[in-house]
Each structure stands twice: as structure tokens, then as C-alpha cells.
Scaffold this motif. Structure first.
Motif, short mmCIF file in Angstrom:
data_model
loop_
_atom_site.label_atom_id
_atom_site.label_comp_id
_atom_site.label_asym_id
_atom_site.label_seq_id
_atom_site.Cartn_x
_atom_site.Cartn_y
_atom_site.Cartn_z
N ALA A 1 0.83 -1.20 0.00
CA ALA A 1 0.00 0.00 0.00
C ALA A 1 0.87 1.26 0.00
O ALA A 1 0.55 2.25 -0.67
CB ALA A 1 -0.92 0.00 1.21
N VAL B 1 1.40 4.62 7.04
CA VAL B 1 1.38 3.23 6.58
C VAL B 1 2.75 2.59 6.78
O VAL B 1 2.87 1.45 7.24
CB VAL B 1 0.94 3.15 5.11
CG1 VAL B 1 1.17 1.75 4.56
CG2 VAL B 1 -0.54 3.51 4.99
N ARG C 1 1.98 2.01 -3.45
CA ARG C 1 0.93 2.63 -4.26
C ARG C 1 0.74 4.10 -3.89
O ARG C 1 0.51 4.96 -4.75
CB ARG C 1 -0.38 1.86 -4.09
CG ARG C 1 -0.35 0.49 -4.75
CD ARG C 1 -1.75 -0.11 -4.84
NE ARG C 1 -2.28 -0.46 -3.53
CZ ARG C 1 -2.09 -1.63 -2.94
NH1 ARG C 1 -1.35 -2.56 -3.53
NH2 ARG C 1 -2.62 -1.87 -1.75
#
Length: 462
Positions: A29, A98, A32
């Protein structure tokens, strides 16, 4: 848990894999989000300069006309640039969060693993201080008696006692264990009845209850069950507990039964036991080399089961995929990780409390314990909570069934694996059951049966 059942072990091994998988997803993630930041940066450049990358070249767009930057159009472009800047900041913060979360998850996985290793080391060294002093005194007075111990003071004390008692008993009864297959015994209180071909256990509780058959069949009887046929067959060994409480024989023939207190002392002391020798001979007769074996034992049978699956000689011959003990003081015996181990115990019976230390819960070693603060044992017995059956198989099977109903993730995984080895979902599986009776005083006939000891070291002279 607050209601009296505790489940320890197993969880870290199962969950660290899940944590690492989650960390991998979070890192994907973050990649991305990083790509999204690049797109945002390109948008800011395009709005600021009026140029957009296109097919390997940079081409102007309508906003590049300086006259378009005046008035309402200019205000809209400026607002768009501000919005893109805000979006870039939000993406950057999300990216940092994240990545930090992925790192935290990985650290948690390592912490769980390291904590589990430390806990196992601490548990292995936990013994009562009084027993340590007693063992130290015995070591000074009788150094030969603790030879071959595994470093546990309780093992030293037991080894000393069993050595002293063995010398008297074996002088009278002779050495060695004679093992014979039997087809008749006591069934449902009827003597000299055909011993049954046991049904597929289906789960751990079923295997514990099946132990009642060899337990009541006669002196020194154990059972070996085959599930399936051919190369896919697997085996279940059922080892009942103590039948006689003598240590030197209390009359003619009493010492012939290897399921006695002498075997208890031998096994806890890390010495070779006639009971484990009986098991090894029985395995040699009906279980092919390389076969998958689950060993289930109650009380003395649980200690014997643990010594069997930790025997280097027997591990070279068989694949011990599972070990289940109920009410067995087997703490302090380290089981190799290749064998999934489940210990079931309850505080209302005294035998488990004789452990030299708690069972060493770990990634492949789970302990289910019912305290005296709940009604699980009483409900399993259907009688007084302090009745004589608290050490019985029904009580331990009831404790495990109640623990199963809690759906603890670690226990669920362990039981799914053990139940699969015990024929879960295949009630029509072909079975064959053999019963063997061991008797002291005859020469042992199978070499691998001799000297089965968890310590892997020779016993003192007999």
C-alpha cells in the motif's frame, strides 16, 4: 480467561505469520501511495508551468496562455494548485503512517517470537526452591543416583528414589519386559470379553474417552489403533495411567505390571522405564517405520507418551506428529517442535500439580488449564466438584470440550490439526486396533524398546 479456563501457547507462532503477511500488505500500500505522490507532483508541475508530459515529450496546455491566468481563470488555476498541494500533504502523511504501521507490525512479530523463546526458557528453569535444596543434598550424598538427569531437581529426586526402589524390586522379579498381544479382557465390567475394534476418534476428546477401554481391559494393557490403510495409514497410541501404587511390589506378582509408581518415578527422573519399553515393543510389532503417529496419554500414560515422542531412537523410526496428555506431570520435558503438543489439566486434581514446573507452552505446545474457580470440571463429571473423578478422563475431556467452545484462535488451529490426524470428517475410515499387555520379569525382545528416556542418556546400573 476470567471464568477459570486458560489457554497458553501456540498463538505467537500462528499469529507472527499473519503479522508478517499484514506488514507485506501495508508495504504494498505504501508503494501505491508513493506512486500517487508522483502523480500529484506531476499535476502540480502541469498547473504551475502549463506543460504536460505526453508521449515522451512536453506539450503546452490551455492554461499555459499567460492571458488565461488573469481574472477568473487565473483564480481557478491558483485554487487547483492549492488543492493539489493539500492532496500531496495528505498523501505524504498517509504514506508515513502506513510505513510506520508496517514497521510496528514487523516489530510486534519479532517481539512475540522473542518473548515466546524467553518464556519457554524461564518455564524450563522454574522448580520449587525446596526441591532444589533436596536435590542438591542428594547430589552430595548420592552422586551416582542423579547421573543422567536432565538438570531438573525434581528429576534428580525422582531418579534417586526410583534407583533405590528398583534395586529391591528387580532383584525379586527379574529384569526386562515381556510384551504380548491380547484379544480378550474386561469390557464394560465383563471379564474375558473380546476387546473391541475402536471407532475412529474423530477429535481429541474422542481419543481421550477411548483411553477408558485399554485402561479397564486388564493389567498393563495399552492400545495401538490404525486409521486408514496402505501408505496413507496413520496410527494412534493410547496409553492409560497408573494401575498400582507400589514401588517394590506388595506381594507375589504385583511388580509384574509396569503401570505402577516405579514407572512414574523412573519417567519423572529421566530414567529408562518399563512402561516406555512396552510401548516401543508394541510400536515395533504393528507400526511401520516412517509412519505418522499421534500418542495420547493420561496421568502416568501422559508422562510415558512424552518420553516416547522425545526418544531419539524412536523419533528416528517414526513421525510423531501429535502428542496429547491429560492430567500428566510432564512439565520440564521439552518436546521437539515437529510434534504438536497439547496438555490438558485441571486444578481440582492433584496429579498435574506434581509437575517439576509448568508445561512449557510455545509455538507448537499448548496448555489448557481449568482452575478451581469455575464449574467446568463439575459439569463434566455431573457430580461433586471434588469427587474422586476429577483426575479421570471424562473430566479432562470435558475441560477440553469447554475450551474448544471458546474458539481461541491458537487452540482452534491446533485442534484442527490434531483432529485431522484423528480422523475428523471421516467416520467411515477403516480401522484396526491392537491391544498389548506388558509384564515385568521376561527378557525384552525388541532392541529399540530398551532404554527409552527423554534424557537420552544411560540409566544408572541396576
Amino acid at each position: 480467561m476470567t471464568d477459570g479456563i486458560t489457554i497458553t501457547g501456540g498463538y505467537t507462532a500462528a499469529e507472527t505469520d499473519t503479522l508478517r503477511d499484514a506488514a507485506a500488505v501495508l508495504r504494498a500500500a505504501s508503494r501505491r501511495l508513493d506512486d500517487a505522490r508522483l502523480d500529484v507532483a506531476r499535476a502540480r508541475v502541469a498547473l504551475a508551468t502549463g506543460e504536460v508530459p505526453w508521449g515522451g515529450a512536453v506539450v503546452p496546455w490551455a492554461g499555459s496562455d499567460p492571458w488565461s491566468r488573469r481574472g477568473a481563470a487565473g483564480a481557478e488555476i491558483a485554487a487547483a494548485i492549492g488543492a493539489v498541494a493539500v492532496a500531496d500533504g495528505a498523501v505524504l502523511r498517509a504514506l508515513g503512517q502506513v510505513e510506520a504501521l508496517a514497521l510496528a507490525v514487523l516489530r510486534a512479530a519479532r517481539l512475540y517470537e522473542e518473548h515466546d523463546e524467553v518464556a519457554v526458557r524461564l518455564v524450563d528453569g522454574a522448580v520449587p526452591a525446596g526441591v532444589q535444596l533436596l536435590a542438591a543434598g542428594l547430589d552430595l550424598l548420592l552422586p551416582w543416583a542423579v547421573a543422567g538427569s536432565v538438570g531438573s531437581p525434581v528429576a534428580s529426586v525422582s531418579g534417586t528414589a526410583s534407583h533405590l526402589f528398583d534395586g529391591v524390586a528387580r532383584a525379586r522379579e527379574g529384569d526386562g519386559v515381556r510384551v504380548e498381544e491380547v484379544t480378550r479382557g474386561t469390557v464394560d465390567g465383563r471379564p474375558d470379553s473380546p476387546l473391541p475394534d475402536l471407532p475412529v476418534p474423530g477429535n481429541v476428546e474422542g481419543a481421550l474417552r477411548a483411553l477408558e477401554v485399554p485402561n479397564k481391559a486388564g493389567d498393563g494393557v495399552l492400545a495401538v489403533q490404525r486409521l486408514g490403510a496402505g501408505a496413507d495409514a496413520r496410527y494412534v497410541v493410547l496409553l492409560p495411567g497408573t494401575q498400582t501404587w507400589n514401588v517394590v511390589g506388595d506381594g507375589a506378582g504385583d511388580f509384574a505390571n509396569p503401570r505402577d509408581l516405579t514407572s512414574d518415578l523412573d519417567l519423572v527422573g529421566g530414567r529408562a522405564s518399563d512402561y516406555t519399553d512396552e510401548v516401543a515393543q508394541a510400536l515395533d510389532r504393528v507400526v511401520p517405520a516412517g509412519a505418522s503417529v499421534v500418542v495420547v496419554g493420561h496421568s502416568l500414560g501422559g508422562i510415558a507418551a512424552t518420553r516416547v515422542v522425545t526418544s531419539p531412537a524412536l523419533r528416528r523410526r517414526y513421525r510423531f506428529t501429535g502428542l496429547v496428555t491429560a492430567g500428566a506431570p510432564s512439565g520440564g520435558i521439552a518436546v521437539p517442535a515437529g510434534t504438536l503438543t497439547l496438555n490438558v489439566e485441571n486444578a481440582r486434581e492433584v496429579v498435574s500439580a506434581l509437575d517439576p514446573g509448568p508445561n512449557p507452552a510455545g509455538p507448537r505446545h499448548l496448555v489448557v488449564h481449568a482452575s478451581g474457580a469455575d464449574d467446568v470440571v463439575r459439569q463434566a463429571l455431573g457430580s461433586s466438584p471434588y469427587g474422586g473423578g476429577t483426575h479421570g478422563l471424562a473430566a479432562h475431556a470435558g475441560v477440553l470440550a469447554e475450551a474448544r467452545s471458546r474458539h481461541d484462535p491458537a487452540l482452534d488451529r491446533a485442534l484442527a490439526e490434531l483432529d485431522g490426524s484423528l480422523g475428523a470428517g471421516a467416520p467411515g475410515l477403516a480401522t484396526r486396533t491392537w491391544y498389548f499387555r506388558g509384564e515385568r520379569g521376561g527378557a525384552a525382545t525388541v532392541a529399540p524398546a530398551q532404554g527409552v528416556s527423554g534424557a537420552g542418556s544411560p540409566a544408572p546400573p541396576r
